[in-house]
Design a protein around this motif. Sequence first.
Motif, PDB file in Angstrom:
ATOM      1  N   ILE A   1       6.120  -5.442   2.490  1.00  0.00           N
ATOM      2  CA  ILE A   1       7.056  -4.383   2.852  1.00  0.00           C
ATOM      3  C   ILE A   1       6.342  -3.489   3.863  1.00  0.00           C
ATOM      4  N   PRO A   2       6.783  -3.475   5.107  1.00  0.00           N
ATOM      5  CA  PRO A   2       6.143  -2.614   6.099  1.00  0.00           C
ATOM      6  C   PRO A   2       6.080  -1.167   5.603  1.00  0.00           C
ATOM      7  N   GLY A   3       4.904  -0.583   5.731  1.00  0.00           N
ATOM      8  CA  GLY A   3       4.722   0.790   5.277  1.00  0.00           C
ATOM      9  C   GLY A   3       3.939   0.916   3.992  1.00  0.00           C
ATOM     10  N   LEU A   4       3.669  -0.210   3.327  1.00  0.00           N
ATOM     11  CA  LEU A   4       2.905  -0.193   2.074  1.00  0.00           C
ATOM     12  C   LEU A   4       1.637  -1.028   2.228  1.00  0.00           C
ATOM     13  N   SER A   5       0.885  -0.763   3.294  1.00  0.00           N
ATOM     14  CA  SER A   5      -0.287  -1.577   3.613  1.00  0.00           C
ATOM     15  C   SER A   5      -1.473  -1.305   2.706  1.00  0.00           C
ATOM     16  N   ALA A   6      -1.437  -0.260   1.897  1.00  0.00           N
ATOM     17  CA  ALA A   6      -2.499  -0.014   0.919  1.00  0.00           C
ATOM     18  C   ALA A   6      -2.114  -0.591  -0.441  1.00  0.00           C
TER      19      ALA A   6
ATOM     20  N   GLU B   1       1.238   4.843  -2.005  1.00  0.00           N
ATOM     21  CA  GLU B   1       1.192   5.768  -0.876  1.00  0.00           C
ATOM     22  C   GLU B   1       2.593   6.047  -0.340  1.00  0.00           C
ATOM     23  N   PRO B   2       2.785   7.136   0.390  1.00  0.00           N
ATOM     24  CA  PRO B   2       4.058   7.329   1.101  1.00  0.00           C
ATOM     25  C   PRO B   2       4.295   6.167   2.058  1.00  0.00           C
ATOM     26  N   VAL B   3       5.531   5.776   2.209  1.00  0.00           N
ATOM     27  CA  VAL B   3       5.859   4.660   3.095  1.00  0.00           C
ATOM     28  C   VAL B   3       5.662   5.098   4.536  1.00  0.00           C
ATOM     29  N   THR B   4       4.683   4.510   5.206  1.00  0.00           N
ATOM     30  CA  THR B   4       4.387   4.885   6.591  1.00  0.00           C
ATOM     31  C   THR B   4       3.634   3.750   7.277  1.00  0.00           C
ATOM     32  N   SER B   5       3.690   3.720   8.579  1.00  0.00           N
ATOM     33  CA  SER B   5       3.007   2.670   9.338  1.00  0.00           C
ATOM     34  C   SER B   5       1.495   2.889   9.302  1.00  0.00           C
ATOM     35  N   ILE B   6       0.756   1.855   9.654  1.00  0.00           N
ATOM     36  CA  ILE B   6      -0.706   1.930   9.635  1.00  0.00           C
ATOM     37  C   ILE B   6      -1.211   3.052  10.551  1.00  0.00           C
TER      38      ILE B   6
ATOM     39  N   GLY C   1      -3.676  -4.142  -2.225  1.00  0.00           N
ATOM     40  CA  GLY C   1      -4.472  -3.796  -3.405  1.00  0.00           C
ATOM     41  C   GLY C   1      -4.037  -4.571  -4.638  1.00  0.00           C
ATOM     42  N   LYS C   2      -2.739  -4.760  -4.791  1.00  0.00           N
ATOM     43  CA  LYS C   2      -2.238  -5.527  -5.936  1.00  0.00           C
ATOM     44  C   LYS C   2      -2.622  -7.005  -5.832  1.00  0.00           C
ATOM     45  N   LEU C   3      -2.653  -7.514  -4.614  1.00  0.00           N
ATOM     46  CA  LEU C   3      -3.138  -8.884  -4.415  1.00  0.00           C
ATOM     47  C   LEU C   3      -4.615  -8.973  -4.776  1.00  0.00           C
TER      48      LEU C   3
ATOM     49  N   ASP D   1       0.292   5.729  11.604  1.00  0.00           N
ATOM     50  CA  ASP D   1       0.707   7.064  11.161  1.00  0.00           C
ATOM     51  C   ASP D   1       0.156   7.444   9.788  1.00  0.00           C
ATOM     52  N   SER D   2      -0.527   6.517   9.146  1.00  0.00           N
ATOM     53  CA  SER D   2      -1.004   6.783   7.781  1.00  0.00           C
ATOM     54  C   SER D   2      -2.243   7.678   7.795  1.00  0.00           C
ATOM     55  N   SER D   3      -2.490   8.309   6.651  1.00  0.00           N
ATOM     56  CA  SER D   3      -3.702   9.105   6.465  1.00  0.00           C
ATOM     57  C   SER D   3      -4.792   8.208   5.889  1.00  0.00           C
ATOM     58  N   PRO D   4      -5.951   8.090   6.539  1.00  0.00           N
ATOM     59  CA  PRO D   4      -7.024   7.258   5.989  1.00  0.00           C
ATOM     60  C   PRO D   4      -7.425   7.661   4.580  1.00  0.00           C
ATOM     61  N   ASP D   5      -7.442   8.967   4.294  1.00  0.00           N
ATOM     62  CA  ASP D   5      -7.834   9.420   2.955  1.00  0.00           C
ATOM     63  C   ASP D   5      -6.803   9.004   1.910  1.00  0.00           C
ATOM     64  N   VAL D   6      -5.530   9.160   2.243  1.00  0.00           N
ATOM     65  CA  VAL D   6      -4.471   8.757   1.304  1.00  0.00           C
ATOM     66  C   VAL D   6      -4.474   7.240   1.131  1.00  0.00           C
ATOM     67  N   TRP D   7      -4.609   6.508   2.238  1.00  0.00           N
ATOM     68  CA  TRP D   7      -4.619   5.040   2.180  1.00  0.00           C
ATOM     69  C   TRP D   7      -5.738   4.560   1.255  1.00  0.00           C
ATOM     70  N   TRP D   8      -6.932   5.107   1.436  1.00  0.00           N
ATOM     71  CA  TRP D   8      -8.073   4.662   0.640  1.00  0.00           C
ATOM     72  C   TRP D   8      -7.961   5.113  -0.810  1.00  0.00           C
ATOM     73  N   SER D   9      -7.314   6.245  -1.059  1.00  0.00           N
ATOM     74  CA  SER D   9      -7.166   6.721  -2.444  1.00  0.00           C
ATOM     75  C   SER D   9      -6.367   5.739  -3.288  1.00  0.00           C
TER      76      SER D   9
END
Length: 249
Positions: free
Chosen positions: A190-195, A135-140, A199-201, A142-150
């Motif tokens: 890394i702050p901003g990569l919460s999806a 995903e684009p690097v962004t805070s929780i 997911g990798k974990l 400010d993130s887009s739920p659709d992009v985060w879940w994708s």
Amino acid sequence: MPPPQGSWNRVEGPGDYPFTNEVHNDTYAAIDPTKADHVGHSGFNSGASKGLGRALALSLAKSSASEIAVGARSELTEVVAAIRQAANEAGRPEPKVLAVKLDVRDQASVEAATEKIAADFGKLDVVINSAEIIEPVTSIVDSSPDVWWSVWEVNVRGSYLISRSCIPLLLKGKLDTLIMISSVGAHVIIPGLSAYQPGKLAITRFMEFAAAEYKDQGLVPFSVHSGNVLSDIISEDTSYFQVRRKTRS
């Protein structure tokens, strides 16, 4: 592997340096595919259109794999040609190559692809799932739920669907090897990569379940942290990494 110790490293994580006497930054003898012998073996690599996935598909060819299936949403004509060229340049027999169009997020698409592989190959010895997005690097907030879940749809659901469809074919093969490409991101924050990083974990933990459930049938599942590779998924102009680089220089 990570860059030489002391140089700037965009994603430095546990195990990058202190636990080995020697750090490699390129192919070395112990992992040289041209020294392997996989004649008679069949491999499938999803997410093979570019980056690590493409490189891994070429390595299968260099290791003399007899049958290689590659899958992606995008066009694979160039990858198929490159696989054949890699085998020829390595002095290996040209493999049978099968390109399958698939979307790892979609159950029907994955099942149709594996049915085609089963019809052509009959079995699989190695499956590598390298399909992933970030995903684009962004805070929780400010993130887009659709992009985060994708990101989870591709990286986690995709890993599940590939495993679910391919394990029966692997159990018909000889090597029974299931590989999911994880990341150092599974072990760092890394702050901003919460999806991407959680997911990798999740993928890493999921492979532990695959190992537990199919150990008596010989399945060998791996979650691989491939090293800090500057692949297509990590852009040089990503704002977070640019800022981090400036603060560390």
